[in-house]
Design an enzyme around this catalytic site. Structure first.
Site, PDB file in Angstrom:
ATOM      1  N   HIS A  46      -9.862   1.642   4.130  1.00 36.82           N
ATOM      2  CA  HIS A  46      -8.636   1.816   4.924  1.00 36.82           C
ATOM      3  C   HIS A  46      -8.893   2.875   6.005  1.00 36.82           C
ATOM      4  O   HIS A  46      -9.625   3.841   5.781  1.00 36.82           O
ATOM      5  CB  HIS A  46      -7.492   2.258   4.003  1.00 36.82           C
ATOM      6  CG  HIS A  46      -6.160   2.226   4.674  1.00 36.82           C
ATOM      7  ND1 HIS A  46      -5.753   3.212   5.541  1.00 36.82           N
ATOM      8  CD2 HIS A  46      -5.171   1.310   4.638  1.00 36.82           C
ATOM      9  CE1 HIS A  46      -4.546   2.901   6.008  1.00 36.82           C
ATOM     10  NE2 HIS A  46      -4.169   1.743   5.466  1.00 36.82           N
ATOM     11  N   ASN A 100       0.872  -1.176   0.000  1.00 39.28           N
ATOM     12  CA  ASN A 100       0.000   0.000   0.000  1.00 39.28           C
ATOM     13  C   ASN A 100       0.911   1.228   0.000  1.00 39.28           C
ATOM     14  O   ASN A 100       1.422   1.618   1.041  1.00 39.28           O
ATOM     15  CB  ASN A 100      -0.903  -0.016   1.249  1.00 39.28           C
ATOM     16  CG  ASN A 100      -1.763   1.234   1.328  1.00 39.28           C
ATOM     17  OD1 ASN A 100      -1.863   1.996   0.374  1.00 39.28           O
ATOM     18  ND2 ASN A 100      -2.396   1.443   2.487  1.00 39.28           N
ATOM     19  N   TRP A 101       1.098   1.770  -1.185  1.00 37.20           N
ATOM     20  CA  TRP A 101       2.045   2.886  -1.321  1.00 37.20           C
ATOM     21  C   TRP A 101       1.502   4.197  -0.755  1.00 37.20           C
ATOM     22  O   TRP A 101       2.223   5.182  -0.658  1.00 37.20           O
ATOM     23  CB  TRP A 101       2.422   3.079  -2.789  1.00 37.20           C
ATOM     24  CG  TRP A 101       3.427   2.090  -3.290  1.00 37.20           C
ATOM     25  CD1 TRP A 101       3.992   1.049  -2.587  1.00 37.20           C
ATOM     26  CD2 TRP A 101       4.021   2.048  -4.599  1.00 37.20           C
ATOM     27  NE1 TRP A 101       4.880   0.365  -3.377  1.00 37.20           N
ATOM     28  CE2 TRP A 101       4.920   0.961  -4.621  1.00 37.20           C
ATOM     29  CE3 TRP A 101       3.864   2.813  -5.746  1.00 37.20           C
ATOM     30  CZ2 TRP A 101       5.663   0.627  -5.749  1.00 37.20           C
ATOM     31  CZ3 TRP A 101       4.602   2.497  -6.865  1.00 37.20           C
ATOM     32  CH2 TRP A 101       5.495   1.413  -6.873  1.00 37.20           C
ATOM     33  N   LYS A 102       0.208   4.228  -0.462  1.00 35.93           N
ATOM     34  CA  LYS A 102      -0.423   5.470   0.025  1.00 35.93           C
ATOM     35  C   LYS A 102      -0.133   6.605  -0.974  1.00 35.93           C
ATOM     36  O   LYS A 102      -0.121   6.338  -2.173  1.00 35.93           O
ATOM     37  CB  LYS A 102       0.028   5.767   1.451  1.00 35.93           C
ATOM     38  CG  LYS A 102      -0.175   4.546   2.358  1.00 35.93           C
ATOM     39  CD  LYS A 102      -0.058   4.827   3.811  1.00 35.93           C
ATOM     40  CE  LYS A 102      -0.294   3.536   4.590  1.00 35.93           C
ATOM     41  NZ  LYS A 102      -0.301   3.723   6.022  1.00 35.93           N
ATOM     42  N   GLY A 144       2.643  -0.901   4.340  1.00 32.92           N
ATOM     43  CA  GLY A 144       2.716   0.495   3.924  1.00 32.92           C
ATOM     44  C   GLY A 144       4.157   0.925   3.712  1.00 32.92           C
ATOM     45  O   GLY A 144       4.774   0.636   2.684  1.00 32.92           O
ATOM     46  N   GLU A 181      -6.259  -4.281  10.754  1.00 30.40           N
ATOM     47  CA  GLU A 181      -5.233  -3.246  10.849  1.00 30.40           C
ATOM     48  C   GLU A 181      -5.572  -2.294  12.002  1.00 30.40           C
ATOM     49  O   GLU A 181      -6.335  -1.340  11.817  1.00 30.40           O
ATOM     50  CB  GLU A 181      -5.158  -2.491   9.520  1.00 30.40           C
ATOM     51  CG  GLU A 181      -3.951  -1.614   9.443  1.00 30.40           C
ATOM     52  CD  GLU A 181      -3.654  -1.166   8.020  1.00 30.40           C
ATOM     53  OE1 GLU A 181      -2.696  -1.679   7.441  1.00 30.40           O
ATOM     54  OE2 GLU A 181      -4.383  -0.320   7.498  1.00 30.40           O
TER      55      GLU A 181
HETATM   56  P1  PGA Z   1       2.390   0.687   7.575  1.00 29.20           P
HETATM   57  O1  PGA Z   1       0.996   0.915   6.833  1.00 29.20           O
HETATM   58  O2  PGA Z   1       2.922  -0.646   7.136  1.00 29.20           O
HETATM   59  O3  PGA Z   1       3.235   1.830   7.102  1.00 29.20           O
HETATM   60  O4  PGA Z   1       2.099   0.725   9.019  1.00 29.20           O
HETATM   61  C1  PGA Z   1       0.101  -0.119   6.658  1.00 29.20           C
HETATM   62  C2  PGA Z   1      -1.172   0.437   6.059  1.00 29.20           C
HETATM   63  O5  PGA Z   1      -1.681   1.443   6.598  1.00 29.20           O
HETATM   64  O6  PGA Z   1      -1.692  -0.089   5.077  1.00 29.20           O
END
Ligand code: PGA
Length: 247
Positions: free
Chosen positions: A95, A8-10, A228, A166
Protein backbone atom coordinates in the site's frame (compact mmCIF):
# COMPACT_ATOMS: atom_id res chain seq x y z
CA UNK A 1 -15.59 -12.63 -12.52
CA UNK A 2 -16.80 -12.17 -8.95
CA UNK A 3 -16.34 -8.58 -7.79
CA UNK A 4 -14.20 -7.96 -4.72
CA UNK A 5 -14.77 -5.07 -2.32
CA UNK A 6 -12.15 -4.66 0.38
CA UNK A 7 -12.42 -2.56 3.53
CA UNK A 8 -9.02 -1.13 4.42
CA UNK A 9 -9.55 0.13 7.94
CA UNK A 10 -5.97 1.43 8.19
CA UNK A 11 -5.17 2.35 11.84
CA UNK A 12 -8.87 2.56 12.75
CA UNK A 13 -11.01 2.28 14.85
CA UNK A 14 -9.40 2.99 18.20
CA UNK A 15 -11.34 0.54 20.38
CA UNK A 16 -12.15 -3.14 20.26
CA UNK A 17 -15.82 -2.39 20.92
CA UNK A 18 -16.05 -0.14 17.91
CA UNK A 19 -14.26 -2.67 15.70
CA UNK A 20 -16.71 -5.36 16.83
CA UNK A 21 -19.69 -3.11 16.20
CA UNK A 22 -18.63 -2.10 12.66
CA UNK A 23 -17.64 -5.66 11.67
CA UNK A 24 -20.95 -7.09 12.94
CA UNK A 25 -22.98 -4.42 11.18
CA UNK A 26 -21.21 -5.02 7.88
CA UNK A 27 -21.60 -8.80 8.24
CA UNK A 28 -25.30 -8.38 8.98
CA UNK A 29 -25.88 -6.11 5.99
CA UNK A 30 -23.92 -8.45 3.75
CA UNK A 31 -26.43 -11.23 4.34
CA UNK A 32 -28.69 -9.45 1.84
CA UNK A 33 -26.03 -9.43 -0.89
CA UNK A 34 -25.85 -11.92 -3.76
CA UNK A 35 -22.64 -13.73 -2.89
CA UNK A 36 -22.43 -15.35 -6.30
CA UNK A 37 -21.69 -11.87 -7.69
CA UNK A 38 -19.61 -10.14 -5.11
CA UNK A 39 -17.34 -10.92 -2.19
CA UNK A 40 -16.18 -8.58 0.52
CA UNK A 41 -13.29 -8.50 2.96
CA UNK A 42 -12.34 -6.51 6.03
CA UNK A 43 -8.64 -5.76 6.43
CA UNK A 44 -8.44 -4.68 10.05
CA UNK A 45 -5.46 -3.80 12.22
CA UNK A 46 -3.68 -6.99 13.33
CA UNK A 47 -4.81 -6.67 16.95
CA UNK A 48 -8.51 -6.92 16.06
CA UNK A 49 -8.20 -10.05 13.90
CA UNK A 50 -8.80 -12.58 16.70
CA UNK A 51 -12.06 -10.85 17.62
CA UNK A 52 -13.25 -10.16 14.06
CA UNK A 53 -12.74 -13.81 13.22
CA UNK A 54 -15.79 -14.49 15.39
CA UNK A 55 -17.82 -11.51 14.17
CA UNK A 56 -17.77 -12.36 10.46
CA UNK A 57 -18.58 -15.53 8.55
CA UNK A 58 -19.51 -14.43 5.04
CA UNK A 59 -17.12 -11.48 4.93
CA UNK A 60 -13.51 -12.51 4.35
CA UNK A 61 -10.90 -11.57 6.91
CA UNK A 62 -7.79 -9.79 5.67
CA UNK A 63 -4.65 -8.10 6.97
CA UNK A 64 -3.07 -4.83 5.84
CA UNK A 65 0.48 -6.15 5.68
CA UNK A 66 2.63 -9.19 6.47
CA UNK A 67 6.30 -9.97 7.01
CA UNK A 68 8.43 -11.02 4.06
CA UNK A 69 9.94 -13.74 6.27
CA UNK A 70 8.57 -16.91 7.79
CA UNK A 71 9.78 -16.32 11.33
CA UNK A 72 12.73 -15.18 13.39
CA UNK A 73 14.19 -12.00 14.84
CA UNK A 74 11.96 -9.38 13.21
CA UNK A 75 10.65 -7.03 15.89
CA UNK A 76 7.13 -5.83 15.23
CA UNK A 77 6.52 -8.04 12.19
CA UNK A 78 3.63 -10.51 11.72
CA UNK A 79 4.12 -13.68 9.70
CA UNK A 80 1.85 -15.37 7.17
CA UNK A 81 1.45 -18.38 9.47
CA UNK A 82 0.37 -16.15 12.34
CA UNK A 83 -2.25 -14.55 10.09
CA UNK A 84 -3.54 -17.96 9.02
CA UNK A 85 -4.12 -18.82 12.69
CA UNK A 86 -7.01 -16.35 12.70
CA UNK A 87 -8.66 -17.41 9.48
CA UNK A 88 -7.14 -14.55 7.50
CA UNK A 89 -7.06 -15.44 3.81
CA UNK A 90 -6.24 -12.16 2.12
CA UNK A 91 -3.58 -9.49 2.64
CA UNK A 92 -2.88 -6.03 1.24
CA UNK A 93 0.72 -5.71 0.00
CA UNK A 94 2.63 -2.57 -0.94
CA UNK A 95 0.00 0.00 0.00
CA UNK A 96 1.28 3.49 -0.77
CA UNK A 97 1.09 4.41 2.91
CA UNK A 98 3.56 1.61 3.64
CA UNK A 99 5.73 2.52 0.66
CA UNK A 100 5.83 6.07 2.04
CA UNK A 101 7.29 4.62 5.26
CA UNK A 102 10.17 3.21 3.25
CA UNK A 103 8.92 -0.08 1.84
CA UNK A 104 10.57 -0.64 -1.55
CA UNK A 105 9.72 -2.85 -4.52
CA UNK A 106 11.98 -5.72 -3.52
CA UNK A 107 10.43 -5.96 -0.04
CA UNK A 108 6.99 -5.74 -1.66
CA UNK A 109 7.98 -8.60 -3.95
CA UNK A 110 9.16 -10.69 -0.96
CA UNK A 111 5.80 -10.13 0.71
CA UNK A 112 3.90 -11.12 -2.45
CA UNK A 113 5.84 -14.34 -2.73
CA UNK A 114 5.48 -15.35 0.90
CA UNK A 115 1.75 -14.57 0.86
CA UNK A 116 1.27 -16.77 -2.21
CA UNK A 117 3.37 -19.56 -0.71
CA UNK A 118 0.98 -19.61 2.23
CA UNK A 119 -2.17 -19.36 0.11
CA UNK A 120 -3.05 -15.88 1.37
CA UNK A 121 -4.53 -13.96 -1.55
CA UNK A 122 -2.29 -10.88 -1.90
CA UNK A 123 -3.71 -7.58 -3.07
CA UNK A 124 -0.81 -5.73 -4.67
CA UNK A 125 -1.24 -1.96 -4.64
CA UNK A 126 0.31 0.06 -7.46
CA UNK A 127 0.09 3.75 -8.22
CA UNK A 128 2.62 5.35 -5.93
CA UNK A 129 4.26 8.39 -7.47
CA UNK A 130 1.47 9.31 -9.85
CA UNK A 131 0.28 12.89 -9.74
CA UNK A 132 -3.00 14.38 -10.76
CA UNK A 133 -1.84 15.92 -13.99
CA UNK A 134 0.15 12.99 -15.27
CA UNK A 135 -0.67 11.67 -18.75
CA UNK A 136 -2.07 8.13 -18.94
CA UNK A 137 1.01 7.04 -20.91
CA UNK A 138 3.30 8.12 -18.06
CA UNK A 139 1.06 6.51 -15.44
CA UNK A 140 1.28 3.26 -17.42
CA UNK A 141 5.09 3.45 -17.40
CA UNK A 142 5.19 3.77 -13.60
CA UNK A 143 2.57 1.08 -13.07
CA UNK A 144 4.27 -1.24 -15.57
CA UNK A 145 7.57 -0.93 -13.65
CA UNK A 146 5.87 -1.50 -10.29
CA UNK A 147 4.11 -4.61 -11.61
CA UNK A 148 7.31 -6.00 -13.04
CA UNK A 149 9.24 -5.54 -9.78
CA UNK A 150 6.39 -6.48 -7.44
CA UNK A 151 5.56 -9.66 -9.36
CA UNK A 152 9.12 -10.90 -9.97
CA UNK A 153 9.27 -14.71 -9.83
CA UNK A 154 5.51 -14.94 -9.36
CA UNK A 155 3.85 -17.57 -11.53
CA UNK A 156 1.10 -15.47 -13.10
CA UNK A 157 -0.60 -18.48 -14.64
CA UNK A 158 -1.16 -20.12 -11.26
CA UNK A 159 -1.15 -17.37 -8.65
CA UNK A 160 -4.42 -16.22 -7.09
CA UNK A 161 -3.90 -12.54 -6.57
CA UNK A 162 -5.49 -9.16 -7.14
CA UNK A 163 -4.06 -5.79 -8.09
CA UNK A 164 -5.34 -2.41 -6.94
CA UNK A 165 -4.73 0.72 -8.94
CA UNK A 166 -4.57 3.41 -6.31
CA UNK A 167 -3.23 6.81 -7.38
CA UNK A 168 -1.75 8.34 -4.25
CA UNK A 169 -3.26 11.77 -4.78
CA UNK A 170 -6.77 10.27 -4.90
CA UNK A 171 -6.67 8.78 -1.39
CA UNK A 172 -9.14 10.41 0.98
CA UNK A 173 -6.79 11.46 3.79
CA UNK A 174 -3.11 11.58 4.64
CA UNK A 175 -1.16 11.58 1.38
CA UNK A 176 -4.15 12.27 -0.86
CA UNK A 177 -6.52 15.04 -1.85
CA UNK A 178 -9.79 13.23 -1.17
CA UNK A 179 -10.84 13.42 -4.81
CA UNK A 180 -11.45 10.16 -6.66
CA UNK A 181 -10.18 9.86 -10.23
CA UNK A 182 -12.60 9.87 -13.15
CA UNK A 183 -13.95 6.32 -13.61
CA UNK A 184 -12.84 6.44 -17.27
CA UNK A 185 -9.22 7.07 -16.20
CA UNK A 186 -9.34 4.20 -13.67
CA UNK A 187 -10.82 1.97 -16.38
CA UNK A 188 -8.08 2.85 -18.89
CA UNK A 189 -5.28 2.07 -16.43
CA UNK A 190 -7.01 -1.10 -15.23
CA UNK A 191 -7.34 -2.31 -18.83
CA UNK A 192 -3.60 -1.78 -19.18
CA UNK A 193 -2.89 -3.70 -15.93
CA UNK A 194 -5.00 -6.59 -17.28
CA UNK A 195 -2.77 -6.82 -20.34
CA UNK A 196 0.13 -7.51 -17.92
CA UNK A 197 -1.68 -9.67 -15.37
CA UNK A 198 -4.60 -11.17 -17.31
CA UNK A 199 -5.85 -13.59 -14.65
CA UNK A 200 -5.95 -11.16 -11.73
CA UNK A 201 -8.90 -9.19 -10.50
CA UNK A 202 -8.01 -5.52 -10.77
CA UNK A 203 -9.60 -3.05 -8.36
CA UNK A 204 -9.63 0.71 -8.01
CA UNK A 205 -8.86 2.50 -4.73
CA UNK A 206 -8.91 6.18 -3.76
CA UNK A 207 -11.84 8.05 -2.19
CA UNK A 208 -14.50 5.56 -3.25
CA UNK A 209 -17.78 6.31 -1.51
CA UNK A 210 -21.50 5.67 -1.95
CA UNK A 211 -21.82 8.69 -4.26
CA UNK A 212 -19.20 7.70 -6.82
CA UNK A 213 -19.14 3.89 -6.62
CA UNK A 214 -21.84 3.31 -9.24
CA UNK A 215 -19.68 5.21 -11.73
CA UNK A 216 -16.72 2.89 -11.11
CA UNK A 217 -18.89 -0.23 -11.09
CA UNK A 218 -20.55 0.65 -14.38
CA UNK A 219 -17.17 0.76 -16.15
CA UNK A 220 -17.39 -3.04 -16.15
CA UNK A 221 -13.65 -3.58 -16.42
CA UNK A 222 -13.14 -2.55 -12.76
CA UNK A 223 -13.41 -5.73 -10.69
CA UNK A 224 -14.03 -4.05 -7.35
CA UNK A 225 -12.68 -1.53 -4.90
CA UNK A 226 -10.25 -0.97 -2.07
CA UNK A 227 -12.16 1.29 0.28
CA UNK A 228 -10.55 3.23 3.14
CA UNK A 229 -12.51 5.97 4.93
CA UNK A 230 -15.95 4.88 3.70
CA UNK A 231 -15.43 1.30 4.90
CA UNK A 232 -15.76 2.39 8.53
CA UNK A 233 -19.40 3.33 7.94
CA UNK A 234 -21.81 0.46 7.49
CA UNK A 235 -24.23 2.25 5.14
CA UNK A 236 -21.46 3.63 2.96
CA UNK A 237 -19.62 0.34 2.63
CA UNK A 238 -22.75 -1.71 1.93
CA UNK A 239 -23.92 0.78 -0.65
CA UNK A 240 -20.59 0.43 -2.50
CA UNK A 241 -20.92 -3.37 -2.37
CA UNK A 242 -24.46 -3.13 -3.78
CA UNK A 243 -23.32 -0.98 -6.69
CA UNK A 244 -20.79 -3.63 -7.71
CA UNK A 245 -23.38 -6.38 -7.17
CA UNK A 246 -25.85 -4.66 -9.46
CA UNK A 247 -23.80 -4.60 -12.64
P1 PGA B 1 -9.66 5.98 0.88
O1 PGA B 1 -8.45 4.96 1.09
O2 PGA B 1 -10.83 5.20 0.37
O3 PGA B 1 -9.89 6.54 2.26
O4 PGA B 1 -9.19 6.99 -0.09
C1 PGA B 1 -8.22 3.94 0.19
C2 PGA B 1 -6.93 3.24 0.57
O5 PGA B 1 -5.93 3.94 0.80
O6 PGA B 1 -6.88 2.01 0.65
Amino acid sequence: MKRLIIANWKMNPQTLDEARRIASQIEHGFLGIDRSKVEAAICSPFVFLPMIKHAVHFIRLGAQDLAAFDGGPYTGEVSANQLLEFGTNLVIVGHSERRALGEGDSLVNGKMRIALEHKLEPILCVGFGTTKNMKDADVKKIIGAQLKKGLRHVNLKKARLAITYEPVWAISRGLGTGKAVAPSHAAAIIKFIKTRVPKARVLYGGSIDSKNSAGFASEGVIDGGLVGGASLHREEFLSIIKDFQNI
